[in-house]
Design a protein around this motif. Structure first.
Motif, PDB file in Angstrom:
ATOM      1  N   MET A  73       0.839  -1.189   0.000  1.00 51.99           N
ATOM      2  CA  MET A  73       0.000   0.000   0.000  1.00 51.99           C
ATOM      3  C   MET A  73       0.883   1.251   0.000  1.00 51.99           C
ATOM      4  N   SER A  74       0.528   2.223  -0.834  1.00 54.34           N
ATOM      5  CA  SER A  74       1.380   3.417  -0.881  1.00 54.34           C
ATOM      6  C   SER A  74       0.967   4.404   0.208  1.00 54.34           C
ATOM      7  N   LYS A  75       1.958   5.172   0.642  1.00 57.13           N
ATOM      8  CA  LYS A  75       1.719   6.118   1.732  1.00 57.13           C
ATOM      9  C   LYS A  75       2.539   7.365   1.436  1.00 57.13           C
ATOM     10  N   VAL A  76       1.938   8.527   1.601  1.00 60.66           N
ATOM     11  CA  VAL A  76       2.688   9.778   1.410  1.00 60.66           C
ATOM     12  C   VAL A  76       2.844  10.442   2.772  1.00 60.66           C
ATOM     13  N   LEU A  77       4.103  10.577   3.186  1.00 59.07           N
ATOM     14  CA  LEU A  77       4.395  11.214   4.476  1.00 59.07           C
ATOM     15  C   LEU A  77       4.886  12.629   4.209  1.00 59.07           C
ATOM     16  N   LEU A  78       4.176  13.598   4.706  1.00 59.79           N
ATOM     17  CA  LEU A  78       4.571  14.996   4.515  1.00 59.79           C
ATOM     18  C   LEU A  78       5.244  15.501   5.787  1.00 59.79           C
ATOM     19  N   VAL A  79       6.457  16.012   5.650  1.00 66.99           N
ATOM     20  CA  VAL A  79       7.192  16.547   6.794  1.00 66.99           C
ATOM     21  C   VAL A  79       7.373  18.042   6.557  1.00 66.99           C
ATOM     22  N   ALA A  80       6.663  18.836   7.336  1.00 66.95           N
ATOM     23  CA  ALA A  80       6.695  20.286   7.122  1.00 66.95           C
ATOM     24  C   ALA A  80       7.206  20.977   8.377  1.00 66.95           C
ATOM     25  N   GLY A  81       7.928  22.056   8.166  1.00 71.18           N
ATOM     26  CA  GLY A  81       8.416  22.801   9.319  1.00 71.18           C
ATOM     27  C   GLY A  81       9.249  23.981   8.888  1.00 71.18           C
ATOM     28  N   PRO A  82       9.380  24.963   9.771  1.00 74.79           N
ATOM     29  CA  PRO A  82      10.203  26.131   9.442  1.00 74.79           C
ATOM     30  C   PRO A  82      11.670  25.730   9.285  1.00 74.79           C
ATOM     31  N   LYS A  83      12.462  26.611   8.687  1.00 73.51           N
ATOM     32  CA  LYS A  83      13.893  26.375   8.512  1.00 73.51           C
ATOM     33  C   LYS A  83      14.546  26.152   9.873  1.00 73.51           C
ATOM     34  N   GLY A  84      15.361  25.099   9.978  1.00 71.40           N
ATOM     35  CA  GLY A  84      16.069  24.836  11.228  1.00 71.40           C
ATOM     36  C   GLY A  84      15.277  24.016  12.223  1.00 71.40           C
ATOM     37  N   SER A  85      14.054  23.606  11.841  1.00 74.28           N
ATOM     38  CA  SER A  85      13.254  22.831  12.797  1.00 74.28           C
ATOM     39  C   SER A  85      13.674  21.360  12.823  1.00 74.28           C
ATOM     40  N   GLY A  86      14.529  20.948  11.886  1.00 76.53           N
ATOM     41  CA  GLY A  86      15.056  19.577  11.919  1.00 76.53           C
ATOM     42  C   GLY A  86      14.349  18.618  10.991  1.00 76.53           C
ATOM     43  N   LYS A  87      13.846  19.107   9.866  1.00 74.74           N
ATOM     44  CA  LYS A  87      13.111  18.234   8.927  1.00 74.74           C
ATOM     45  C   LYS A  87      14.033  17.147   8.355  1.00 74.74           C
ATOM     46  N   SER A  88      15.160  17.570   7.780  1.00 76.43           N
ATOM     47  CA  SER A  88      16.073  16.596   7.158  1.00 76.43           C
ATOM     48  C   SER A  88      16.598  15.619   8.197  1.00 76.43           C
ATOM     49  N   THR A  89      16.954  16.147   9.362  1.00 78.72           N
ATOM     50  CA  THR A  89      17.517  15.295  10.411  1.00 78.72           C
ATOM     51  C   THR A  89      16.500  14.255  10.858  1.00 78.72           C
ATOM     52  N   LEU A  90      15.227  14.665  10.987  1.00 80.83           N
ATOM     53  CA  LEU A  90      14.194  13.710  11.401  1.00 80.83           C
ATOM     54  C   LEU A  90      13.976  12.655  10.310  1.00 80.83           C
ATOM     55  N   ILE A  91      13.953  13.088   9.048  1.00 80.81           N
ATOM     56  CA  ILE A  91      13.751  12.124   7.950  1.00 80.81           C
ATOM     57  C   ILE A  91      14.884  11.098   7.960  1.00 80.81           C
ATOM     58  N   LYS A  92      16.114  11.571   8.176  1.00 82.38           N
ATOM     59  CA  LYS A  92      17.268  10.662   8.206  1.00 82.38           C
ATOM     60  C   LYS A  92      17.160   9.695   9.384  1.00 82.38           C
ATOM     61  N   ALA A  93      16.682  10.210  10.521  1.00 82.61           N
ATOM     62  CA  ALA A  93      16.547   9.346  11.702  1.00 82.61           C
ATOM     63  C   ALA A  93      15.462   8.291  11.491  1.00 82.61           C
ATOM     64  N   LEU A  94      14.388   8.672  10.793  1.00 81.35           N
ATOM     65  CA  LEU A  94      13.289   7.728  10.547  1.00 81.35           C
ATOM     66  C   LEU A  94      13.657   6.716   9.463  1.00 81.35           C
ATOM     67  N   PHE A  95      14.358   7.212   8.420  1.00 80.04           N
ATOM     68  CA  PHE A  95      14.684   6.348   7.279  1.00 80.04           C
ATOM     69  C   PHE A  95      16.177   6.488   6.971  1.00 80.04           C
ATOM     70  N   PRO A  96      17.035   5.787   7.733  1.00 83.10           N
ATOM     71  CA  PRO A  96      18.484   5.998   7.600  1.00 83.10           C
ATOM     72  C   PRO A  96      19.023   5.706   6.201  1.00 83.10           C
ATOM     73  N   GLU A  97      18.304   4.878   5.432  1.00 91.32           N
ATOM     74  CA  GLU A  97      18.833   4.508   4.116  1.00 91.32           C
ATOM     75  C   GLU A  97      18.699   5.634   3.097  1.00 91.32           C
ATOM     76  N   LEU A  98      17.844   6.607   3.379  1.00 94.31           N
ATOM     77  CA  LEU A  98      17.575   7.639   2.368  1.00 94.31           C
ATOM     78  C   LEU A  98      18.756   8.582   2.185  1.00 94.31           C
ATOM     79  N   PRO A  99      19.037   8.977   0.944  1.00 89.40           N
ATOM     80  CA  PRO A  99      20.118   9.939   0.703  1.00 89.40           C
ATOM     81  C   PRO A  99      19.638  11.359   1.010  1.00 89.40           C
ATOM     82  N   VAL A 100      19.422  11.639   2.267  1.00 90.03           N
ATOM     83  CA  VAL A 100      18.790  12.902   2.666  1.00 90.03           C
ATOM     84  C   VAL A 100      19.736  14.081   2.422  1.00 90.03           C
ATOM     85  N   ARG A 101      19.193  15.167   1.884  1.00 90.64           N
ATOM     86  CA  ARG A 101      19.973  16.389   1.707  1.00 90.64           C
ATOM     87  C   ARG A 101      19.671  17.325   2.865  1.00 90.64           C
TER      88      ARG A 101
END
Lengths: 224, 248
Positions: free
Chosen positions: B1-29
């Motif tokens: 089943m497909s799922k779209v996870l939207l991660v929104a937040g102001p600059k510096g709120s830790g969006k990329s860091t949280l995505i990396k922590a949740l999905f370590p395999e992703l090539p997060v920028r």
């Protein structure tokens, strides 16, 4: 490579602390074991070893290559870059693996793409030569280290915005990679690298390298 | 089943860091997306990173490219955490949505309570996470993947000792970030050279004891950003050595 540099490396090594390769191998084995336990899949393990190599290579370069020496060696035209790779590539291998490798360079594009292969000397021991599960290749750590070290060298030279470099393992024991000008189209550089080694980007793509360099070193590389 | 996870937040709120922590395999920028950034996380999960910019929000509300299944609105726990009113409509459009207080390790109890009350007010589930320590990340991931509701708000928090005992289990699930962190040691005799404002800030934080990751946490930035500045300080002679340090 010039005999003068070979003598200089040997002198540098003579005056630095020496440990038996076994110590380095035990520590390296522990690191690889940690990564294997965390990642399990050999491809994921290799990617993580590469990532850790980027970080380690960057630190090593900062500690071992004075910026003034790098500036003296750096000549931005392709033949000068080839010479730079021969000296830096040999020096790094000599200090970490303990023996002089064979280094071959080739200018692939006069606008600024230089290919290099650094091959280990047969029969010589080195820290990365440890027994690993099938599919795991510790040379990914070494390739990552060269990639991280080169990007850090660019930063110290002030040419971080002009050049990029990527490295991957060679099947025969060693690593290969390229230095390329950033203003070239990434697609052209990728094709040039693939002509030398078809599987170069199979596990770690150009964009994977770019992401890891950005995540670890804050280096921003154009995406392909 | 497909799922779209939207991660929104102001600059510096830790969006990329949280995505990396949740999905370590992703090539997060770790830079702010120009408009938005999409990652394919496998198992049919698409992760969309959205910056806190009014024009982007207007664009996405006017012509949403996906049907969002899970919406996360991030609030920086090290600052005055609040649900960004501009981003809120994007997250409220998702059937499963939450306010996530990031940088829990730097958040005061008052800030956590304030964010929790705000989440209740706008009908969002509430999570607290620290990507640095891994605290709260597995629970959030489980909620994203299964929809299992978080524990009731009044549920007692585990005692400090129990939390300590849980720590290794959390750590096991995290990707190794830096296996070898280092302490930048300032030079006792710094040269006379000009420093940029960011070099001055980082140099001030270099006390010979804190590692790059710890300095990054203190300054609320990424280790890569600190590393970039440390490299420059090193080449200028302001840092004399990098000492390896075990950081847990």
């Amino acid at each position: 490579m010039s005999e003068v540099y070979k003598i200089a490396f040997r002198l540098q090594k003579a005056f630095t602390p020496t440990v038996h390769v076994l110590v380095a191998k035990v520590l390296f084995t522990y690191m690889v074991t940690t990564v294997v336990r965390e990642r399990r899949d050999p491809r994921a393990v290799n990617a993580e070893l590469f990532r850790q190599g980027i970080w380690g290579g960057s630190l090593a370069l900062l500690n071992l290559a004075p910026a003034d020496t790098l500036r003296r060696l750096w000549k931005p035209e392709p033949s000068g870059v080839a010479k730079f790779i021969e000296v830096l590539g040999s020096a790094a291998w000599y200090i970490f693996a303990g023996h002089m490798p064979s280094v071959r360079t080739e200018v692939l594009d006069e606008r600024g793409v230089v290919w290099a292969e650094v091959e280990e000397a047969p029969g010589k021991d080195a820290f990365y030569k440890v027994e690993v599960p099938e599919g795991v290749n510790t040379l990914y750590f070494v390739a990552g280290a060269y990639e991280g070290a080169t990007q850090t060298a660019y930063r110290l030279l002030g040419v971080e915005g002009q050049w990029l470099s990527m490295w991957r393992p060679l099947d025969a024991g060693g690593i290969c990679g390229f230095y390329a000008r950033r203003d070239l189209n990434p697609r052209e550089v990728i094709e040039a690298a693939k002509r030398k080694r078809g599987s170069f980007f199979d596990l770690i793509s150009w964009n994977d390298s770019a992401s890891m360099l950005e995540e670890l070193l804050g280096v921003s590389i154009p995406r392909a | 089943m497909s799922k779209v996870l939207l991660v929104a937040g102001p600059k510096g709120s830790g969006k990329s860091t949280l995505i990396k922590a949740l999905f370590p395999e992703l090539p997060v920028r770790f830079t702010e997306p120009a408009i938005y950034r999409v990652y394919e996380a496998g198992q049919g999960v698409k992760v969309v990173e959205v910056p806190g910019r009014a024009d982007v929000v207007r664009l996405l509300l006017a012509a949403p490219p996906w049907k969002v299944s899970v919406g996360l609105l991030l609030a920086d726990g090290s600052q005055q955490p609040r649900a960004d009113p501009e981003l809120l409509p994007l997250v409220l459009a998702a059937p499963q949505r939450a306010l996530v207080l990031t940088k829990l390790d730097l958040a005061s109890p008052e800030a956590i309570e304030r964010a929790r009350a705000e989440a209740q007010k706008v009908d969002l589930d509430f999570f607290t996470v620290s990507a640095t320590t891994g605290q709260g990340v597995p629970e959030l991931l489980q909620w994203i993947m299964t929809g299992a509701r978080p524990k009731p708000l009044e549920a007692p928090q585990p005692e400090a000792e129990e939390r300590k005992a849980l720590q290794p289990k959390v750590e096991e699930r995290r990707a190794p970030v830096l296996l070898a962190d280092v302490v930048p040691v300032p030079s006792p005799r710094p040269p006379r050279a000009a420093l940029s404002p960011e070099e001055e800030v980082v140099l001030k934080a270099c006390d010979g004891r804190k590692s790059i990751a710890e300095i990054a946490m203190e300054l609320g930035t990424s280790p890569a950003a600190v590393k970039g500045v440390v490299d420059k300080l090193f080449s200028k002679g302001f840092i004399k050595e990098l000492k390896p340090k075990v950081v847990v």
